[in-house]
Write a protein that holds these residues in place. Structure first.
Motif: not given
Lengths: 743, 743
Positions: B491-503
């Motif tokens: 998501g726009p928060n690039e401090y999370e990668n390869n997540v599921n279901n970014n709101w």
């Protein structure tokens, strides 16, 4: 897949030259003796495709990291086993023309790796551009009995001409690594000396910008003997010197149908084993002894050493010559790569057969290789592999502290040479932490097999506590789940990155904590825990117990299967057979597509069920196998063997056989089109496991060795040998049953 | 954070030379006119730290990708705006000694960027090593009225000596990019010519190994005039030629206290705008006209152009001079970077102020810059930014097809120059796909602001359909959730990668599908949908409707907040204030630690609530703001502005103010210690938004413009100007309220 290697029970034979596969053949026909190794390249000049590679165990260079986008914590360098002095080199000019198979017409050609005695032979007849026809015969080996020595005997016989040959026998250190990150060469010259038909070359690895990186000095020496019709010849010769190069050129008269032979006696020494300042003197003495023994004596000693090895580890397969060749090929290369004499060494993914991947130590060693060496070699061999990790514990603690852990928490590196992390993909380097679990498991495995519980006190507990401290800090309490969770990991299935609660990793973490507490109890009763571990029994034990009790494991209650990770059921659940035309997906799909698919690179949940088989019922295993196996694409060479073992356990012999075939001849048939980079050494141990623990059903439990063999459909019978607590046993399996014999 | 730039409402002033910050100052004092730009380096030789940078809009080179570990689908190259001919260069030897501020004693020094009129001036007095004291006065600008021209006037006045100066005025194309991936230079010489006091240099970008990559030809010309005491001088001069270098050396007698002035009239042409074969001829004609107009006329035209710009976009802040300087600095650089005349151009993250990041187009353009240009420039300017993406639709479709999508699905690149993806981190390149949403949203934003619905038919719908097709293929049906899910995204928060279901991503996808269906309905009624879109109304509409209805959104029913992604609540939920000593975490933590933490780089759920504010109640916004804002570390320059706007909406003026301060002087005070690499151009538009949409509360809804202003505590009053559907409006806000005036 290629099919040009002849099927033979003991030999790897290239009949007729295949220049298009030359680099594949060079990999297949690599030689080694645990101290040194080399690819099966030609001795004389060859201008076609070839990867010259000579490697000396334990000698490496910190090649500066290459990265697109830097992340905090990435290592400065990737330690690489480096291409060393080419010791078997010859340049042969016949009547002024360089002998080079790329410019000759090949009349006949055999290149043969004899696995029984560890020799590489070539016999070929060629016609040179000027019409000269001649036969080349060469034999070489890296001595298993004198492990700093190697010998070459190289003959030419003119068939339709007489003339003059200028033969230069040389040591060439002006070499580079094909995989050098920045095109650098890694050696500088220290010394060279030519004395009569002897020559010595001493090199040192270049200075690197990093602290605490050792520099290695190597000395190669050669002693050249020349024969005509098998009689020693004294001929005119001249020294040749170049940059990192020494040689001697002999002027030889060639007579039709008379064989001229060059023998090169070589030693390769490294500062890992000798003081650099006296290395040349040691080389001279050593070489003198070797040359004095002569070719036949050395060859005899070498063959005897191999005979002993095969006596302990041979697997015989009747009725399937391809399978027979495949399994011996795997055992042969494992034995060449690691002999277990030196706890500073480990088993590189390519051994001495290529440069790819660099480093020498992956979790493959613990998960795949240790079971092989436990059963086929003296106890010290596997013990040395464990001690290697023990010796690197402090580095693993430093590695963890770079990532923010403390209090002696240890994270062993994904790829290493000296204990420092070398890999630089965040999803692997920082997140594929299950490797720590395999290192702990290997301690259990070793003690279970050997019964040597004393290992815990001196070595094992230190490592177990370091790893347990890591797990205890790496989990966090989820208020939402009221459980301990482990976020942001990559499991053995590297087709998932940065997942939460990988079942395998969580299971290995919980198991490590349990086993460490058991080990602690044992050591407390048997001499006491070392003070320097600063183990805070009350606090740490309590915290670990809490994690053990409240660890979270993703589970699908409907299917009653463990879930590879959180959210796995959101995927579109397909079978690998649904996407045949897309495989291998690692070549055909972009990474995101692979990641969000259900497809599994290598055993993950099933790897955990394999390690901890007694924790699960057959029905549980069956449900999970039936859920995960169809989604598994086996794009890691480490995958099929585990599936073979589990399939055998479930009585699914056909499936086991299908999996086995993928692993046994992976390199021989070049399934993945990458054998030219070198062999898949560590997965070879998996193939051995597939036979012995899979088809053979070997298990050790409570100090008891047992077998539960099955016979693959295409085999008439098979037998294997394993050593167990001092006794060598032979297990023979045929259609009527099986027999276990103490030898 | 640095504090050496003087606070002033209109000028950026370095008083006293700060060689230790010279590269920062060079960035801050960059000049540009939309067609070309350059860093604020000295004209004469300077041997201290400096990054000479001259850039021509639209001219780039495909720099070969550098990567540690290759992934399928990575682009071959990273398109870079490349360092072009240094046009303002002078070499000045006084009595045989090179004038170089690094070797002089600085007696007095002012370097000033005047933002009102877009000029860079320097006045300094120095003592050379030989004791000579002299004053340097220079003024230069990239003409806003003649956008292929630039002018320099450079004077020296000897204070305590008379002597001889050798002044070489040159054009130097032997330059390289500091960030070249493999140390390559990108130019080859085509032509050079010196005619009297004129000189021309023509270069062409080197051939690249990739297909369909254009090669650019640039021609720079200079016309030199020499004055003594403001009278034209004819002096002896000699041509100088070098590799990619032309110059002319003048021998000048220096008289104490008499000013000698060199004027350089320069043109910079590119093959983007002229046929390469006639470029030199065009340059000669153009330069002749420019030189004929003379310095004062050109300066006058240039100032007038700036006056007009400021007339439309100035923001006045009373009572806080630092804030006043900060906001004008941001507006000034945005105006220099992009003038909106050419739909082939876009807004690079560093504009013409540095090389870092390469490429010119990120989602920043749509999310941040378009609102700025909509309100401050004619409609065509933002329209051109939209058309830019429309023109690259085919490349976006190809890009998606590389990743396995089909049927006209379009994935716009994360970073691009010509529509091809340049970035090569899998978690960004392949997974940060929300960028597609921002590109769709910008179409909505443009039409909402301008009322120009006709844009849909000719351009907008094509892009919307391509993006909607992508979303429709990128989601998959989760049997487990009985919902559509989107797996493996960043998501726009690039401090999370390869997540599921970014709101945020799921919301943007659902919104795009809805808006595309609306747009389709409108276009159908107003002329019909283009046949070449091959839109299968029955099937596609039905599928999209199904996704719209059954899209999954992670939600915490307890807290009644949207969850940033699946599993977010498993994290340890801390506040940024809990880890003050660990910040910035992107410098202090390894990547895995950042990823598994709760900390947020930039607005993510809140970015979605900002874009779609009418979809949510104030209470919903409040709950989400209170949940996410404390975890946000704002380590992206794009983050604080969105928080300012939302905080204003919630009436939290103090929080808004705190956020605003972080953005307004980011570069001026070098908060992140990276201004030396260039300015954060696109985030400057965010600062403008923080004032106008945040404090000013500007909104457009159903064709109505409205304001809801608040006054930050430290300001006495402020005013801003916006254009809306043909009318220029001024909004003035003070303690007593606010006033909107049509101008």
């Amino acid at each position: 897949m290629k099919n040009y290697i002849k099927h033979d029970p003991w030999c790897i034979i290239e009949e007729g030259f295949h220049p298009e596969f030359n680099e594949v053949t060079e990999s297949l026909m690599s030689l080694g003796n645990g101290r040194m190794g080399q690819r099966g390249s030609f001795e004389e000049t060859y201008s076609g495709a070839s990867l010259q590679g000579n490697y000396i165990a334990g000698v490496w260079f910190p090649d500066k990291t290459k990265v697109g986008w830097w992340k905090n914590g990435y290592p400065n360098y990737f330690a690489k086993v480096i291409n060393a002095i080419n010791w078997n080199g010859l340049s042969i000019q016949i009547d002024g023309i360089e002998l080079d198979l790329a410019t000759c017409e090949i009349i006949s050609f055999w290149r043969t790796l004899n696995m029984k005695d560890g020799t590489l032979k070539r016999v070929c007849t060629v016609k040179m551009e000027n019409g000269h026809e001649l036969t080349i015969e060469s034999v070489r080996f890296c001595s298993m009995s004198h492990d700093e020595a190697a010998v070459l005997s190289y003959s030419i016989t003119p068939l339709n001409f007489a003339g003059t040959a200028k033969i230069t026998a040389f040591l060439d250190g002006d070499v580079s690594n094909k995989d050098s990150n920045h095109g650098e060469k890694f050696w500088e010259e220290v010394d060279k000396e030519i004395v009569g038909t002897e020559a010595y070359l001493t090199l040192k690895t270049k200075e690197s910008p990093w602290e605490n990186v050792p520099r290695f000095t190597i000395t190669s020496g050669m002693h050249v003997k020349l024969f005509k019709a098998e009689k020693v010849q004294e001929v005119q010769s001249l020294p040749v010197r170049g940059d990192k190069y020494v040689g001697r050129t002999f002027e030889v008269d060639l007579t039709t149908n008379i064989k001229t032979t060059v023998q090169k006696y070589v030693c390769n020494l490294s500062s890992e084993n000798h003081a650099p300042e006296s290395q040349v003197a040691v080389a001279k003495k050593y070489l003198n002894e070797i040359a004095h023994l002569g070719f036949e004596v050395l060859l005899g000693d070498h063959k005897k050493a191999w005979e002993e090895k095969w006596n302990h580890n041979d697997i015989k397969i009747n009725g399937d010559i391809a399978a027979q060749q495949g399994i011996r090929f795997n055992i042969f290369h494992l034995e060449q790569t690691y002999t277990g004499k030196d706890a500073r060494l480990n088993i590189g993914p390519k051994g001495f057969t290529g440069e790819k991947y660099g480093g020498v130590t992956y979790w493959d060693t613990e998960a795949y290789c240790i079971p092989f060496y436990l059963a086929t070699a003296p106890e010290e061999v596997s013990k040395n592999l464990l001690v290697y990790r023990h010796n690197q514990l402090q580095k693993a603690i430093e590695n963890a502290s770079i990532l923010g852990f403390n209090n002696g928490a240890a994270l062993y590196p994904m790829v290493t040479m000296n204990g420092e992390e070398c890999h630089n993909e965040w999803e692997i380097t920082f997140e594929e932490i299950h490797r720590n679990g395999a290192i702990a498991y290997a301690i259990y495995d070793y003690i279970n097999y050997t019964g040597d519980k004393s290992y815990l006190k001196d070595y094992g507990l230190d490592v177990l506590i370091g790893i347990s401290r890591f797990w205890a800090q790496r989990v966090n309490w989820s208020e939402d789940k009221k459980k301990y969770v482990m976020l942001g990991v990559t499991g053995p299935n590297e087709y998932e990155n940065n997942v939460n609660n990988n079942w395998y990793t969580n299971y290995m973490a919980q198991w490590t904590l349990k086993y460490t507490l058991e080990a602690l109890a044992y050591v407390k009763e048997n001499g006491g825990v070392k003070a320097e571990l600063n183990f805070d029994e009350a606090a740490e034990t309590k915290h670990w117990q809490d994690i053990i009790e409240k660890m979270y494991f993703p589970y699908d209650a409907g299917r009653q299967v463990f879930l590879q990770q959180d959210g796995f059921l959101d995927k579109e659940l397909l079978a690998a057979t649904d996407i045949e035309e897309h495989r291998p997906i690692n070549q055909k799909w972009s990474w995101d597509r692979i990641l969000r698919s259900c497809f599994i690179k290598q055993a993950d949940v099933l790897q955990g069920m394999y390690f901890h088989e007694d924790d699960f019922s057959k029905e549980e295993l069956e449900r999970n196998f039936d859920f995960y196996e169809p989604m598994t694409v086996h794009e890691s060479s480490l995958s099929p063997c585990v599936h073979t073992i589990l399939a055998c356990k479930l009585g699914r012999i056909e499936k086991a056989d299908e999996m086995y075939v993928r692993t046994a001849r992976l390199d021989l048939d070049d399934y993945n089109n990458d054998t030219e980079d070198g062999l898949h050494i560590t997965s070879m141990a998996g193939t051995w496991m597939a036979v012995v623990k899979g088809f053979g059903g070997m298990r050790v439990k409570d100090g008891e060795l047992s077998f539960n063999p099955v016979l693959p459909g295409s085999w008439e019978s098979y037998s294997f040998r394993v050593g167990f607590q001092g006794v060598l046993k032979e297990v023979t399996v045929n259609k009527d049953g099986y027999e276990v014999k103490d030898l």
